[in-house]
Design a protein around this motif. Structure first.
Motif, PDB file in Angstrom:
ATOM      1  N   SER A 127     -52.842 -11.562   6.913  1.00  0.00           N
ATOM      2  CA  SER A 127     -53.487 -12.490   5.992  1.00  0.00           C
ATOM      3  C   SER A 127     -53.610 -13.839   6.681  1.00  0.00           C
ATOM      4  N   GLY A 128     -54.824 -14.367   6.734  1.00  0.00           N
ATOM      5  CA  GLY A 128     -55.038 -15.650   7.388  1.00  0.00           C
ATOM      6  C   GLY A 128     -54.643 -15.664   8.846  1.00  0.00           C
ATOM      7  N   GLY A 129     -54.730 -14.501   9.501  1.00  0.00           N
ATOM      8  CA  GLY A 129     -54.387 -14.410  10.913  1.00  0.00           C
ATOM      9  C   GLY A 129     -52.911 -14.186  11.185  1.00  0.00           C
ATOM     10  N   VAL A 154     -41.881  -9.422   6.264  1.00  0.00           N
ATOM     11  CA  VAL A 154     -42.408  -8.263   5.534  1.00  0.00           C
ATOM     12  C   VAL A 154     -43.084  -8.662   4.227  1.00  0.00           C
ATOM     13  N   VAL A 155     -42.875  -9.931   3.776  1.00  0.00           N
ATOM     14  CA  VAL A 155     -43.541 -10.429   2.568  1.00  0.00           C
ATOM     15  C   VAL A 155     -44.001 -11.858   2.815  1.00  0.00           C
ATOM     16  N   PHE A 156     -44.952 -12.310   2.000  1.00  0.00           N
ATOM     17  CA  PHE A 156     -45.443 -13.673   2.089  1.00  0.00           C
ATOM     18  C   PHE A 156     -44.305 -14.671   1.842  1.00  0.00           C
ATOM     19  N   GLU A 157     -44.322 -15.766   2.619  1.00  0.00           N
ATOM     20  CA  GLU A 157     -43.386 -16.882   2.432  1.00  0.00           C
ATOM     21  C   GLU A 157     -41.944 -16.393   2.321  1.00  0.00           C
ATOM     22  N   GLN A 158     -41.593 -15.494   3.198  1.00  0.00           N
ATOM     23  CA  GLN A 158     -40.278 -14.856   3.136  1.00  0.00           C
ATOM     24  C   GLN A 158     -39.139 -15.853   3.311  1.00  0.00           C
ATOM     25  N   LYS A 159     -39.317 -16.817   4.218  1.00  0.00           N
ATOM     26  CA  LYS A 159     -38.258 -17.800   4.452  1.00  0.00           C
ATOM     27  C   LYS A 159     -38.207 -18.847   3.357  1.00  0.00           C
ATOM     28  N   GLU A 160     -39.395 -19.321   2.944  1.00  0.00           N
ATOM     29  CA  GLU A 160     -39.454 -20.359   1.925  1.00  0.00           C
ATOM     30  C   GLU A 160     -39.018 -19.838   0.562  1.00  0.00           C
ATOM     31  N   HIS A 161     -39.355 -18.587   0.287  1.00  0.00           N
ATOM     32  CA  HIS A 161     -39.056 -17.986  -1.011  1.00  0.00           C
ATOM     33  C   HIS A 161     -38.462 -16.586  -0.810  1.00  0.00           C
ATOM     34  N   PRO A 162     -37.185 -16.508  -0.451  1.00  0.00           N
ATOM     35  CA  PRO A 162     -36.569 -15.193  -0.226  1.00  0.00           C
ATOM     36  C   PRO A 162     -36.567 -14.316  -1.476  1.00  0.00           C
ATOM     37  N   GLU A 163     -36.743 -14.934  -2.648  1.00  0.00           N
ATOM     38  CA  GLU A 163     -36.815 -14.141  -3.878  1.00  0.00           C
ATOM     39  C   GLU A 163     -38.035 -13.231  -3.894  1.00  0.00           C
ATOM     40  N   ASN A 164     -39.017 -13.505  -3.020  1.00  0.00           N
ATOM     41  CA  ASN A 164     -40.198 -12.645  -2.945  1.00  0.00           C
ATOM     42  C   ASN A 164     -39.850 -11.252  -2.435  1.00  0.00           C
ATOM     43  N   LEU A 165     -38.691 -11.117  -1.802  1.00  0.00           N
ATOM     44  CA  LEU A 165     -38.243  -9.794  -1.382  1.00  0.00           C
ATOM     45  C   LEU A 165     -37.825  -8.950  -2.583  1.00  0.00           C
ATOM     46  N   VAL A 166     -37.414  -9.614  -3.653  1.00  0.00           N
ATOM     47  CA  VAL A 166     -36.972  -8.916  -4.861  1.00  0.00           C
ATOM     48  C   VAL A 166     -38.142  -8.639  -5.797  1.00  0.00           C
ATOM     49  N   LEU A 212     -55.882  -9.943   1.978  1.00  0.00           N
ATOM     50  CA  LEU A 212     -55.530  -9.257   3.215  1.00  0.00           C
ATOM     51  C   LEU A 212     -56.760  -9.043   4.088  1.00  0.00           C
ATOM     52  N   ASP A 213     -56.585  -9.286   5.383  1.00  0.00           N
ATOM     53  CA  ASP A 213     -57.655  -9.035   6.342  1.00  0.00           C
ATOM     54  C   ASP A 213     -57.562  -7.614   6.903  1.00  0.00           C
ATOM     55  N   LEU A 214     -56.348  -7.089   6.933  1.00  0.00           N
ATOM     56  CA  LEU A 214     -56.094  -5.774   7.536  1.00  0.00           C
ATOM     57  C   LEU A 214     -54.875  -5.166   6.869  1.00  0.00           C
ATOM     58  N   ALA A 215     -54.919  -3.867   6.626  1.00  0.00           N
ATOM     59  CA  ALA A 215     -53.757  -3.154   6.091  1.00  0.00           C
ATOM     60  C   ALA A 215     -53.818  -1.727   6.611  1.00  0.00           C
ATOM     61  N   CYS A 216     -52.875  -1.356   7.456  1.00  0.00           N
ATOM     62  CA  CYS A 216     -52.907  -0.032   8.074  1.00  0.00           C
ATOM     63  C   CYS A 216     -51.491   0.457   8.345  1.00  0.00           C
ATOM     64  N   VAL A 217     -51.381   1.756   8.548  1.00  0.00           N
ATOM     65  CA  VAL A 217     -50.087   2.404   8.773  1.00  0.00           C
ATOM     66  C   VAL A 217     -50.187   3.267  10.015  1.00  0.00           C
ATOM     67  N   LYS A 218     -49.168   3.203  10.854  1.00  0.00           N
ATOM     68  CA  LYS A 218     -49.130   4.034  12.061  1.00  0.00           C
ATOM     69  C   LYS A 218     -48.355   5.312  11.765  1.00  0.00           C
ATOM     70  N   HIS A 247     -52.071 -10.931  24.764  1.00  0.00           N
ATOM     71  CA  HIS A 247     -52.018  -9.827  23.803  1.00  0.00           C
ATOM     72  C   HIS A 247     -52.480 -10.286  22.427  1.00  0.00           C
ATOM     73  N   ASP A 248     -51.938 -11.416  21.972  1.00  0.00           N
ATOM     74  CA  ASP A 248     -52.263 -11.912  20.631  1.00  0.00           C
ATOM     75  C   ASP A 248     -53.713 -12.361  20.542  1.00  0.00           C
ATOM     76  N   GLN A 249     -54.215 -12.935  21.620  1.00  0.00           N
ATOM     77  CA  GLN A 249     -55.621 -13.335  21.634  1.00  0.00           C
ATOM     78  C   GLN A 249     -56.545 -12.119  21.572  1.00  0.00           C
ATOM     79  N   ALA A 250     -56.132 -11.036  22.225  1.00  0.00           N
ATOM     80  CA  ALA A 250     -56.941  -9.814  22.191  1.00  0.00           C
ATOM     81  C   ALA A 250     -57.017  -9.248  20.773  1.00  0.00           C
ATOM     82  N   TRP A 251     -55.927  -9.356  20.038  1.00  0.00           N
ATOM     83  CA  TRP A 251     -55.900  -8.911  18.646  1.00  0.00           C
ATOM     84  C   TRP A 251     -56.561  -9.934  17.720  1.00  0.00           C
ATOM     85  N   GLY A 252     -56.545 -11.205  18.134  1.00  0.00           N
ATOM     86  CA  GLY A 252     -57.033 -12.267  17.267  1.00  0.00           C
ATOM     87  C   GLY A 252     -56.078 -12.548  16.124  1.00  0.00           C
ATOM     88  N   LEU A 253     -54.769 -12.359  16.385  1.00  0.00           N
ATOM     89  CA  LEU A 253     -53.760 -12.501  15.342  1.00  0.00           C
ATOM     90  C   LEU A 253     -52.560 -13.278  15.863  1.00  0.00           C
TER      91      LEU A 253
END
Length: 252
Positions: free
Chosen positions: A115-117, A156-168, A45-51, A140-146
């Motif tokens: 992660s990875g931008g 909400v999770v890595f590879e959510q579309k490719e591997h929906p089981e990652n939600l479980v 992870l490059d960044l992890a924060c909560v508002k 906006h996205d360029q200002a964030w660099g993301l």
């Protein structure tokens, strides 16, 4: 974190209220990922924060002052989120940049990890992006660099579309089963030794939503009836956080 990340919203903005609710409903995925990040030798992870919505009641005003600001160094015990305020308030006088804060889950208004931008979460940010034209979003996205991607399709999770089981189940929970069993075999006291706030490894793995880890711990004799310093069992924590796939393991 820059002041540009401070965000103000009218309480009756319907899309923003939905974003707040979505952030609270999915926060468990943020914490699951962050809990694995703490164990990685090479950070992912490059960044992890909560508002968080911070409030201050002023005697000569009927409504409190509200500012939504980010915290980092996030921790979570299943009930309370804590961290370090990463913004300078514009109006509030009761908190300041660098303060340690603790809030209940219903006081957060967003979460974000990258992660990875690529971004995950950021629901309030996507509401703002939705009101922009294409060129504004690019700026906006360029200002964030993301790469915030499609504001209508938030991951909400890595590879959510490719591997929906990652939600479980987080892939690392599955992949680390044997190593966890070997660790407990070498250090059986870890099944019962509580940390400084009375959480055992079963409590922690439950809060993080690691079903495979919970299975291993129970198979090796973890006592699911042990309570934390605040009197909560692992089952209480699973229900509080909303890990439906773990609740049956602890009820049986």
């Amino acid at each position: 974190m820059a002041d540009k990340l401070t965000f103000f919203s009218e309480a009756d903005h319907p899309e923003m209220v939905k974003a707040f609710q979505k952030a609270q409903e999915t926060f468990k995925y943020f914490w699951r990922e962050l809990s694995w990040e703490f164990r990685r030798i090479v950070p992912a992870l490059d960044l992890a924060c909560v508002k968080v919505a911070f409030l201050e009641h002023v005697s000569d005003q009927s409504a409190p002052i509200v500012e939504h600001m980010w915290i980092n160094d996030v921790q979570f015990d299943g009930y309370v989120i804590s961290g370090t305020l990463a913004n300078d308030p514009n109006e509030l006088s009761n908190v300041k940049n660098g303060d340690f804060v603790e809030v209940p889950l219903n006081q957060i208004s967003d979460w974000l990890f990258t992660s990875g931008g690529k971004t995950y979460g950021g629901f309030t940010i996507q509401v703002i992006r939705a009101d922009m034209d294409e060129q504004e979003r690019i700026g906006h996205d360029q200002a964030w660099g993301l790469d915030f991607g499609d504001y209508n399709d938030v991951s909400v999770v890595f590879e959510q579309k490719e591997h929906p089981e990652n939600l479980v189940e987080h892939p690392m929970s599955i992949n680390m089963k044997d190593k966890l069993a070997a660790f407990i075999g070498e250090h059986p006291d870890q099944l019962t030794n509580p940390d400084e706030v009375g959480y055992t490894i079963l409590h922690r793995e439950t809060v993080a939503g690691n079903r495979s880890s919970v299975e291993v711990l129970l198979q090796l004799g973890a006592d699911k009836n042990i309570k934390t310093g605040k009197g909560n069992t692992a089952l209480d924590l699973a229900k509080q956080v909303g890990w439906e796939q773990i609740i049956p393991l602890l009820e049986n």
